[in-house]
Design an enzyme around this catalytic site. Structure first.
Site, mmCIF file in Angstrom:
data_model
loop_
_atom_site.group_PDB
_atom_site.id
_atom_site.type_symbol
_atom_site.label_atom_id
_atom_site.label_comp_id
_atom_site.label_asym_id
_atom_site.label_seq_id
_atom_site.Cartn_x
_atom_site.Cartn_y
_atom_site.Cartn_z
ATOM 1 N N ILE A 449 -10.630 -15.360 8.751
ATOM 2 C CA ILE A 449 -11.068 -16.453 7.869
ATOM 3 C C ILE A 449 -9.872 -17.292 7.421
ATOM 4 O O ILE A 449 -9.919 -18.527 7.443
ATOM 5 C CB ILE A 449 -11.845 -15.893 6.661
ATOM 6 C CG1 ILE A 449 -13.183 -15.326 7.166
ATOM 7 C CG2 ILE A 449 -12.071 -16.963 5.600
ATOM 8 C CD1 ILE A 449 -14.036 -14.693 6.099
ATOM 9 N N ASP A 468 0.589 -13.885 4.368
ATOM 10 C CA ASP A 468 -0.115 -12.649 4.702
ATOM 11 C C ASP A 468 0.847 -11.491 4.527
ATOM 12 O O ASP A 468 2.045 -11.624 4.753
ATOM 13 C CB ASP A 468 -0.653 -12.693 6.142
ATOM 14 C CG ASP A 468 -1.828 -11.731 6.344
ATOM 15 O OD1 ASP A 468 -2.967 -12.209 6.440
ATOM 16 O OD2 ASP A 468 -1.593 -10.500 6.361
ATOM 17 N N ASP A 489 3.067 -10.050 -0.066
ATOM 18 C CA ASP A 489 2.115 -9.105 -0.628
ATOM 19 C C ASP A 489 1.614 -9.717 -1.930
ATOM 20 O O ASP A 489 2.353 -9.792 -2.920
ATOM 21 C CB ASP A 489 2.820 -7.767 -0.878
ATOM 22 C CG ASP A 489 1.898 -6.752 -1.555
ATOM 23 O OD1 ASP A 489 0.748 -7.110 -1.880
ATOM 24 O OD2 ASP A 489 2.347 -5.611 -1.762
ATOM 25 N N VAL A 490 0.355 -10.162 -1.922
ATOM 26 C CA VAL A 490 -0.149 -10.902 -3.093
ATOM 27 C C VAL A 490 -0.327 -10.013 -4.315
ATOM 28 O O VAL A 490 -0.524 -10.514 -5.426
ATOM 29 C CB VAL A 490 -1.479 -11.644 -2.780
ATOM 30 C CG1 VAL A 490 -1.238 -12.824 -1.862
ATOM 31 C CG2 VAL A 490 -2.528 -10.704 -2.214
ATOM 32 N N TYR A 582 -15.934 -3.388 -5.198
ATOM 33 C CA TYR A 582 -15.615 -4.688 -4.609
ATOM 34 C C TYR A 582 -16.178 -5.822 -5.461
ATOM 35 O O TYR A 582 -15.479 -6.793 -5.776
ATOM 36 C CB TYR A 582 -16.201 -4.744 -3.197
ATOM 37 C CG TYR A 582 -15.943 -6.032 -2.454
ATOM 38 C CD1 TYR A 582 -14.647 -6.501 -2.267
ATOM 39 C CD2 TYR A 582 -17.000 -6.780 -1.929
ATOM 40 C CE1 TYR A 582 -14.416 -7.679 -1.577
ATOM 41 C CE2 TYR A 582 -16.764 -7.957 -1.232
ATOM 42 C CZ TYR A 582 -15.474 -8.410 -1.058
ATOM 43 O OH TYR A 582 -15.245 -9.577 -0.379
ATOM 44 N N LYS A 586 -14.519 -9.161 -7.962
ATOM 45 C CA LYS A 586 -14.895 -10.476 -7.433
ATOM 46 C C LYS A 586 -15.651 -11.286 -8.489
ATOM 47 O O LYS A 586 -15.498 -12.514 -8.574
ATOM 48 C CB LYS A 586 -15.744 -10.325 -6.169
ATOM 49 C CG LYS A 586 -14.932 -9.958 -4.924
ATOM 50 C CD LYS A 586 -14.065 -11.117 -4.443
ATOM 51 C CE LYS A 586 -13.495 -10.848 -3.056
ATOM 52 N NZ LYS A 586 -12.669 -11.961 -2.576
ATOM 53 N N ASP A 613 -21.086 -15.037 2.702
ATOM 54 C CA ASP A 613 -21.753 -13.765 3.001
ATOM 55 C C ASP A 613 -22.423 -13.872 4.365
ATOM 56 O O ASP A 613 -22.650 -14.962 4.881
ATOM 57 C CB ASP A 613 -22.792 -13.468 1.916
ATOM 58 C CG ASP A 613 -23.368 -12.065 2.076
ATOM 59 O OD1 ASP A 613 -22.607 -11.161 2.493
ATOM 60 O OD2 ASP A 613 -24.571 -11.895 1.804
#
Ligand code: ZN
Length: 684
Positions: A449, A468, A489-490, A582, A586, A613
């Protein structure tokens, strides 16, 4: 300068092109041109040109005397036979009878005499090549030659260096008049095989491609030896008043202040992308006490002015202890530069018959004492070209000052080049892409994505940085679209700070953040262990906050608004069984988008989210797992069968939704659903 001509390579080039029907003359011209173009100290970015006079055949099979000459848009270093379009020579030679010829009429004469109607425009220096009798003609803007010509007594220095086999031509801007002057200089000294064009460059001629090439190398080498004899430290460094800010701290302030507000009510800006350069030679130049004299005289060769503007802006020193003082000083310096620029235009825009359209008054080169050079362009490539050209300026000016004193064309001549009718004709003809001159950062950029988002934003004209955890995955996604790849590394604040600094150093700032990195954890909420829940919150909530906070800091420094986009999830709206670990972070991230919308709307910063989704089986899990291998993959859903449209949702559909939100200038605090239709997940 070493000759790189190799007889075997030249022969191989001829043999290779012969298979495609290319004549030997043209292949040899291509070979020699590429050798010259491969030397950055001779030509840069489309500068310079070359030609060969030969015989071609027209459609009927009759022989035609032609000039193969470099076409505009081709770089000498990468030229191929189509980059040397053939122009009928006799009609060009007949133009020598004229007293004057406008640039427009000249371009038209060149075009109507092309053998191939689809060929690029022949160089604006084509007539100069045509009016010289020699078979092969090469032209460069060699730095070493410019260091000698760009002097108050440049001609005397050149005569002393090059002797009598060279003719000397005073500065005249490129076009018909220069071609006539060069032809006259050659006629006055029939034995010459080179021309020095003062404050412009050098032409060498020969009966063979090798002879013209070798003559160029020999004369440039002589100029280099003359420069080397004089070379010494010329710039006296100013005493630094203290440590300075970093390039990453200075760039957003500069970029914001350079941006031209085009519509205040709509919050529209004409932004620039920046390139930063530093190093010992650049620092010696920008730190010199005499900077305001030698930097403010004009370009080393006229060709550069269109990219760099004739004069740079000298910024105040960005003292680390006083960032507010730097901002105020820079703002005043830019205002002064713009006022001076408009006054210069007014002084020279005096032709009542054909008044010129003033160009924007923003500088393209900014010299920052203690730090280096920033170049501004409409995109990263243009900024890099301007930076390369200015680096060549620095080398030439340093050498010119070592030999004597730098001098260049006067202000009126600079205006004539900057406002050349051929350049003016191009104004307003370029249609820009919707995200042109904007800089977008995409996290999770190595996944399916993220890569699709990068591709969509790049196609819309933005400069793109893909962040990334897996630096190699980011690099793989970045390469085909010409994006910047940064390992990041976020979930690590230091890593995010370093990554954003890298983006800012590369492009000058950040306008759009697509906070996309995420991964799915599962577990029944009453039984899941704390570590799992906290790990998911780290990546699926706190990392979004860390990256957004860092991006907002840059956007506030720029002061030109911005866009934050978050990858939320259907789970945030419509929780599924055992997806609490998860969905909960979110849901918080969806709230985060709204909080940013509320807190930063006044600064023109928008914040929106995409709720995606039912993406094609594998894609969602792929993208998510890419940035966090510990993720426990999502169970198989009925991705397609369950959506109302019965259509497959792909990564590029998600990317298009992010792009739509980036472009929706009146939309903030919104969540856009991309799931093929699922009423249970509809927002209410
Ligand atoms: Zn030139």
């Amino acid at each position: 300068m070493q000759s790189r001509w190799r007889a075997d390579e030249a022969a191989a080039t001829v043999a290779r092109w012969a298979q495609q029907g290319v004549a030997e003359d043209v292949s040899l011209a291509v070979y020699g041109t590429r050798l010259l173009g491969g030397e950055p100290s001779l030509v840069l970015h489309g500068g310079g040109n070359s030609s060969v006079k030969s015989t071609a055949h027209d459609l009927a099979g009759d022989p035609v005397e032609v000039l193969y000459v470099k076409g505009s848009g081709w770089d000498m270093g990468a030229i191929e036979p189509p980059g040397l379009p053939a122009v009928r020579l006799e009609p060009l030679r007949r133009l020598q009878r004229l007293q004057r010829l406008s640039d427009e009429d000249m371009v038209n004469a060149l075009r109507i005499n092309l053998l191939d109607a689809a060929a690029p425009n022949p160089s604006v220096e084509t007539l100069l090549h045509a009016f010289l009798p020699h078979k092969f003609v090469d032209h460069t803007h060699a730095n070493a030659v410019l260091a000698l010509t760009d002097q108050p007594d440049g001609e005397a220095i050149c005569r002393d260096t090059f002797g009598d086999r060279v003719a000397y031509v005073p500065y005249i801007m490129p076009g018909f008049a220069l071609a006539q002057a060069c032809a006259a200089a050659r006629r006055a000294a029939p034995g010459v095989d080179a021309l020095i064009l003062l404050k412009h460059g050098i032409f060498t001629m020969g009966e063979t491609a090798e002879a013209a090439y070798e003559r160029m190398i020999a004369l440039v080498s002589r100029a280099e030896a003359r420069v080397a004899k004089a070379a010494r430290q010329v710039f006296v460094p100013a005493t630094p008043a203290g440590p300075v800010m970093s390039a990453a701290e200075v760039a957003p302030v500069l970029r914001g202040l350079l941006a031209l507000e085009t519509d205040r009510d709509e919050g529209l800006w004409r932004r620039f992308v920046l390139a930063h350069r530093s190093g010992p030679a650049i620092r010696a130049f920008v730190d010199g006490t005499d900077l305001a004299r030698y930097a403010m005289l004009g370009p080393v060769t006229p060709d550069h002015a269109i990219r760099t503007k004739p004069l740079p802006l000298i910024a105040p020193s960005p003292l680390a202890g006083d960032p507010a003082g730097f901002r105020a000083g820079l703002e005043a310096a830019i205002a002064r530069y713009k006022a001076d620029y408009m006054a210069y235009v007014t002084r020279h825009n005096t032709d009542p018959v054909a008044p010129k359209t003033p160009l924007d008054p923003a500088p393209r080169i900014v010299l920052v004492p203690g730090l280096g050079v920033f170049a501004a362009g409409d995109n990263a490539k243009a900024a890099a070209i301007a930076a390369d050209l200015y680096e060549a300026n620095i080398e030439v000016i340093a050498n010119a000052e070592a030999i004597g004193r730098y001098a260049t064309i006067d202000e009126a001549e600079q205006f004539d080049i900057e406002y050349w009718s051929l350049e003016q004709a191009k104004l307003g003809k370029r249609a820009e892409k919707p995200l042109a001159r904007q800089i977008a950062v995409v996290t999770g950029g190595g996944g399916t994505i993220g890569a699709a988002i990068g591709k969509a934003f790049r196609a819309a004209g933005a400069e793109v940085a893909l962040l990334d955890r897996d630096g190699e995955a980011a690099a793989r996604a970045a390469k085909p679209i010409g994006a910047l790849a940064v390992a990041c590394d976020v979930t690590d604040q230091a890593s995010v700070a370093a990554a954003i600094a890298k983006v800012v150093e590369a492009f000058g700032g950040v306008d759009i953040l697509v906070s996309n990195a995420g991964a799915a954890w599962q577990g029944r909420i009453g039984e899941v262990d704390d570590a799992t829940l906290r790990a998911s919150f780290e990546l699926n909530f706190f990392a979004h906050q860390t990256v957004a906070k860092a991006a907002v800091a840059v956007m506030l420094a720029q002061g030109t608004g911005g866009v934050l986009l978050f990858n939320a999830s259907k789970q945030a709206v419509n929780p599924g069984p055992s997806f609490g670990p998860y969905g909960l972070p979110k849901a918080a991230t969806m709230g985060l988008a709204r909080q940013y919308a509320i807190d930063y709307g006044a600064e023109g910063i928008r914040a929106n989210a995409v709720n995606a989704d039912r993406i094609r089986s594998g894609l969602l899990t792929d993208a998510m797992v890419a940035s966090r291998s510990t993720a426990r993959g999502m169970s198989e859903h009925d991705y397609m069968a369950g959506n109302l449209l019965g259509r497959e949702v792909t990564a590029s559909d998600v990317a298009d939704a992010f792009l739509a939100l980036a472009l929706a200038r009146k939309t903030t605090g919104a969540v856009l659903t991309v799931d093929g239709g699922n009423v249970a997940a509809a927002l209410r």
